[in-house]
Write a protein that holds these residues in place. Structure first.
Motif, short mmCIF file in Angstrom:
data_model
loop_
_atom_site.label_atom_id
_atom_site.label_comp_id
_atom_site.label_asym_id
_atom_site.label_seq_id
_atom_site.Cartn_x
_atom_site.Cartn_y
_atom_site.Cartn_z
N ALA A 24 0.84 -1.20 0.00
CA ALA A 24 0.00 0.00 0.00
C ALA A 24 0.87 1.25 0.00
O ALA A 24 0.61 2.21 -0.74
N ALA A 25 1.93 1.24 0.81
CA ALA A 25 2.83 2.39 0.90
C ALA A 25 3.46 2.67 -0.46
O ALA A 25 3.56 3.82 -0.90
N GLN A 26 3.85 1.60 -1.12
CA GLN A 26 4.49 1.74 -2.43
C GLN A 26 3.52 2.39 -3.43
O GLN A 26 3.89 3.31 -4.15
N GLN A 27 2.30 1.91 -3.43
CA GLN A 27 1.31 2.45 -4.37
C GLN A 27 0.97 3.90 -4.08
O GLN A 27 0.68 4.68 -4.98
N LEU A 28 0.98 4.26 -2.78
CA LEU A 28 0.61 5.62 -2.40
C LEU A 28 1.80 6.58 -2.46
O LEU A 28 1.64 7.79 -2.38
N GLY A 29 3.02 6.01 -2.54
CA GLY A 29 4.23 6.84 -2.50
C GLY A 29 4.54 7.32 -1.09
O GLY A 29 5.18 8.34 -0.89
N TYR A 30 4.09 6.57 -0.08
CA TYR A 30 4.37 6.90 1.31
C TYR A 30 5.50 6.02 1.82
O TYR A 30 5.85 5.02 1.21
N ILE A 31 6.02 6.39 3.00
CA ILE A 31 7.07 5.58 3.61
C ILE A 31 6.42 4.50 4.47
O ILE A 31 5.47 4.77 5.20
N TYR A 32 6.93 3.29 4.35
CA TYR A 32 6.41 2.18 5.15
C TYR A 32 7.25 2.04 6.41
O TYR A 32 8.47 1.92 6.34
N VAL A 33 6.61 2.10 7.56
CA VAL A 33 7.35 1.95 8.82
C VAL A 33 6.88 0.67 9.53
O VAL A 33 5.73 0.57 9.96
#
Ligand code: DC
Length: 224
Positions: free
Chosen positions: A21-30
């Motif tokens: 999901a983070a990858q698709q949204l361009g967010y950082i995954y923590v």
């Protein structure tokens, strides 16, 4: 900044779904479990029992944890050393589970997790993200599946790696971890009141990712 909090029991597929999901949204995954695992590793390396509140707490001033990213993958650095692979053993799962019940450890990791969300748009996964770490998160999801399904997935994974392990023992382990995580005195695993429940028992991985992104988009429509 936008924060997406994903909590749930061990083995529900949180990390895989959150990462995608983070990858698709361009967010950082923590992946916050990695932080607890690193403290478990440090204690073990110093021959300190992971459930000794006093002795583990005494080690904390010597620990510096940093998160880095390589090709979108989180790496965790313990006093400058990349321990991302070392923390992935069953021994470290157990050590992490023990240190995570120590209030000083949770306190120690709180600021680090908070700062990540202050500086970046994040998809953060753990046990207490929606309830304690980021109660202000715009989207909160409680990702779960039945213990039987989680044990079945774990069994399939291990068999694919050529390991021989019984489904029954894995089911027992899953239930034990659920009990520990949800019955500890501090920040126990529980669904935040405003979290959306996503049960993946009957979903494939792709369907789970799709369902999660649908919830996120629906929620953020009101926020952005
Ligand atoms: O998600 P994981 O299996 O890597 O987590 C390892 C342990 O750390 C798990 O037993 C519970 C604990 N943990 C926690 O207490 N709070 C978090 N936010 C993340 C993990």
């Amino acid at each position: 900044m936008i924060s997406i909090a994903i909590d749930g029991p061990a083995g529900a597929g949180k990390s895989t779904v959150a990462r995608a999901a983070a990858q698709q949204l361009g967010y950082i995954y923590v992946d916050t479990g990695a932080l607890y695992r690193s403290i478990g590793l440090y204690a073990t390396a110093h021959e300190v029992p992971a459930d000794s509140e006093e002795r583990v707490s005494a080690l904390l001033p010597d620990i510096k944890l940093e998160l880095g990213y390589q090709n979108g993958e989180q790496r965790v650095f313990l006093n400058g050393y990349d321990v991302s692979e070392q923390i992935r053993t069953p021994e470290m799962s157990m050590a992490a589970s023990k240190v995570s019940a120590i209030p000083e450890v949770r306190q120690f990791l709180f600021a680090l997790q908070k700062n990540m969300a202050k500086e970046h748009n994040v998809v953060m996964d753990g046990r207490d993200i929606g309830t304690v770490v980021l109660p202000e998160a715009q989207v909160k999801i409680f990702l779960t599946a039945t213990p039987e399904e989680r044990a079945k997935r774990r069994h399939r994974e291990l068999v694919e790696k050529g390991m021989e392990v019984s489904y029954e023992s894995l089911l027992e382990e899953v239930k034990q971890r659920d009990y520990n995580d949800s019955h500890r005195a501090i920040a126990p695993l529980k669904q935040a009141e405003d979290a959306i429940l996503l049960d993946t028992t009957h979903l494939t991985l792709e369907q789970s990712i799709e369902a999660l992104l649908k919830i996120v988009k629906e929620k953020l429509k009101d926020v952005l």
